[in-house]
Design an enzyme around this catalytic site. Sequence first.
Site, PDB file in Angstrom:
ATOM      1  N   GLY A   1       0.383   3.451   2.402  1.00 51.21           N
ATOM      2  CA  GLY A   1       0.442   4.913   2.483  1.00 51.21           C
ATOM      3  C   GLY A   1      -0.518   5.351   3.581  1.00 51.21           C
ATOM      4  O   GLY A   1      -1.681   4.913   3.593  1.00 51.21           O
TER       5      GLY A   1
ATOM      6  N   ARG B   1      -1.453  -2.584  10.961  1.00 45.21           N
ATOM      7  CA  ARG B   1      -0.134  -1.955  10.830  1.00 45.21           C
ATOM      8  C   ARG B   1      -0.003  -0.901  11.941  1.00 45.21           C
ATOM      9  O   ARG B   1      -0.885  -0.079  12.122  1.00 45.21           O
ATOM     10  CB  ARG B   1       0.023  -1.310   9.439  1.00 45.21           C
ATOM     11  CG  ARG B   1      -0.077  -2.332   8.306  1.00 45.21           C
ATOM     12  CD  ARG B   1       0.401  -1.770   6.982  1.00 45.21           C
ATOM     13  NE  ARG B   1       1.828  -1.525   6.995  1.00 45.21           N
ATOM     14  CZ  ARG B   1       2.459  -0.806   6.050  1.00 45.21           C
ATOM     15  NH1 ARG B   1       1.759  -0.242   5.074  1.00 45.21           N
ATOM     16  NH2 ARG B   1       3.764  -0.625   6.104  1.00 45.21           N
TER      17      ARG B   1
ATOM     18  N   ASP C   1       4.263   9.138   8.163  1.00 42.32           N
ATOM     19  CA  ASP C   1       3.286   8.169   8.677  1.00 42.32           C
ATOM     20  C   ASP C   1       2.765   8.550  10.047  1.00 42.32           C
ATOM     21  O   ASP C   1       1.665   8.172  10.434  1.00 42.32           O
ATOM     22  CB  ASP C   1       3.904   6.772   8.718  1.00 42.32           C
ATOM     23  CG  ASP C   1       4.061   6.249   7.308  1.00 42.32           C
ATOM     24  OD1 ASP C   1       5.088   6.560   6.677  1.00 42.32           O
ATOM     25  OD2 ASP C   1       3.124   5.595   6.816  1.00 42.32           O
TER      26      ASP C   1
ATOM     27  N   GLN D   1       8.534   1.044  -3.312  1.00 39.55           N
ATOM     28  CA  GLN D   1       7.437   1.979  -3.613  1.00 39.55           C
ATOM     29  C   GLN D   1       7.888   3.063  -4.595  1.00 39.55           C
ATOM     30  O   GLN D   1       7.094   3.543  -5.393  1.00 39.55           O
ATOM     31  CB  GLN D   1       6.948   2.660  -2.318  1.00 39.55           C
ATOM     32  CG  GLN D   1       6.184   1.760  -1.376  1.00 39.55           C
ATOM     33  CD  GLN D   1       7.086   1.147  -0.328  1.00 39.55           C
ATOM     34  OE1 GLN D   1       8.275   0.925  -0.557  1.00 39.55           O
ATOM     35  NE2 GLN D   1       6.535   0.840   0.826  1.00 39.55           N
TER      36      GLN D   1
HETATM   37  O1  MRU Z   1       4.817   1.033   4.087  1.00 39.52           O
HETATM   38  P1  MRU Z   1       4.063   2.083   3.341  1.00 39.52           P
HETATM   39  O2  MRU Z   1       4.208   1.990   1.856  1.00 39.52           O
HETATM   40  O3  MRU Z   1       2.631   2.181   3.798  1.00 39.52           O
HETATM   41  O4  MRU Z   1       4.774   3.448   3.779  1.00 39.52           O
HETATM   42  C1  MRU Z   1       4.328   4.649   3.213  1.00 39.52           C
HETATM   43  C2  MRU Z   1       5.151   5.820   3.578  1.00 39.52           C
HETATM   44  O5  MRU Z   1       6.085   5.727   4.336  1.00 39.52           O
HETATM   45  C3  MRU Z   1       4.718   7.150   3.035  1.00 39.52           C
HETATM   46  O6  MRU Z   1       5.820   7.993   2.870  1.00 39.52           O
HETATM   47  C4  MRU Z   1       3.738   7.805   4.000  1.00 39.52           C
HETATM   48  O7  MRU Z   1       2.701   6.940   4.343  1.00 39.52           O
HETATM   49  C5  MRU Z   1       3.155   9.050   3.461  1.00 39.52           C
HETATM   50  S1  MRU Z   1       1.991   8.756   2.157  1.00 39.52           S
HETATM   51  C6  MRU Z   1       1.240  10.231   1.816  1.00 39.52           C
END
Ligand code: MRU
Length: 339
Positions: free
Chosen positions: A46, A88, A236, A195
């Site tokens: 996230g 990442r 993101d 998720q």
């Molecule tokens: O791969 P992840 O689980 O880190 O991706 C998370 C997302 O795409 C969320 O929608 C985003 O980070 C917003 S969290 C407030």
Amino acid sequence: MITPIIYEEGLVRLLDQRKLPLEEVYIECRDHYQVAQAIRDMVVRGAPAIGITAALGVCLGANTIPASNFNDFFSQLNPVIELLANTRPTAVNLFWALERLKEVVLQNKGLELHSLKQLLVQEALKIMEEEKSANEAIGRWGKELIKEGDQILTYCNTGSLATGGIGTALGIIKTALWEGKRIMVWVSETRPFLQGARLTTWELRQCNIPHRLITDNMAGHLMQKGEVSMVMVGADRIAANGDVANKIGTYTLAVLAKEHKIPFYVAAPTSTIDSTIPSGHQIPIEERAPQEITYIMDRRIAPEKTEVTNPAFDITPHQYIQAIITEKGIIRPPFSFIL
Ligand code: MRU
């Protein structure tokens, strides 16, 4: 309250999100290598949570540097920051948080190294507190968009696990419910990392928010039947023109929502806005391991040697977005986050 990231003197404890909802266990990181590994492996995930964790990783890394003068310290801190930056590529909060810590170092060259290291911890904890307040403000603004009886489709996990606060899209949903609005949440499972199925359902259950889990391919059918009144997702990275990078599958939902004249909202703190890039085309999309697709819960589901493409994010062009909700307010098109 769900606490995904805990800082104790010289130690970062992370709720292992790979194991939820079956096990609630924390892993301990004692140096920046362990923090970087945890971000890469999605122990913590996230966008805002990644930023906070990386900032704390810098603090652990700084503690391992034996230098006795500023120049030596700074030259040894750079590879620490670089290691964390290479975990990442998509969520801009990571680079934003690292940049903030680097700036603290550069602005305080004259301090004793011991005090400088303490200042880094203060800054990382400040980032954590700011993200929490931003979530609450996003919730206050965003709840005005939600009507009594809304059936809200959400994607991925944008709650406490992803932010350390009440969440962004999920924070709005929680705030609306706490205000007494009667709502129902459709949780899309969010293949391949699940998720939605594993984390968002877990959070909504803890908050007693009515919800139903669907597989990702059911969204169009529910929209066609009039059972979705809005889509609310996180981000993101948001480009200057309002294009949004979010979990793979977000774009599909946005196109479906437009076809069915359903409002599509994005909720994110301003730390997710990257005003240095003009559009979504410049956002790097992370490609993750094929095993995330060919295996489910350690069990192979595709023939051996099956070729896989596994982009973790996609870009939703700004034309599909009704509004972006930040801690500063609700922003409507035309979007322009100054370059
Ligand atoms: O791969 P992840 O689980 O880190 O991706 C998370 C997302 O795409 C969320 O929608 C985003 O980070 C917003 S969290 C407030």
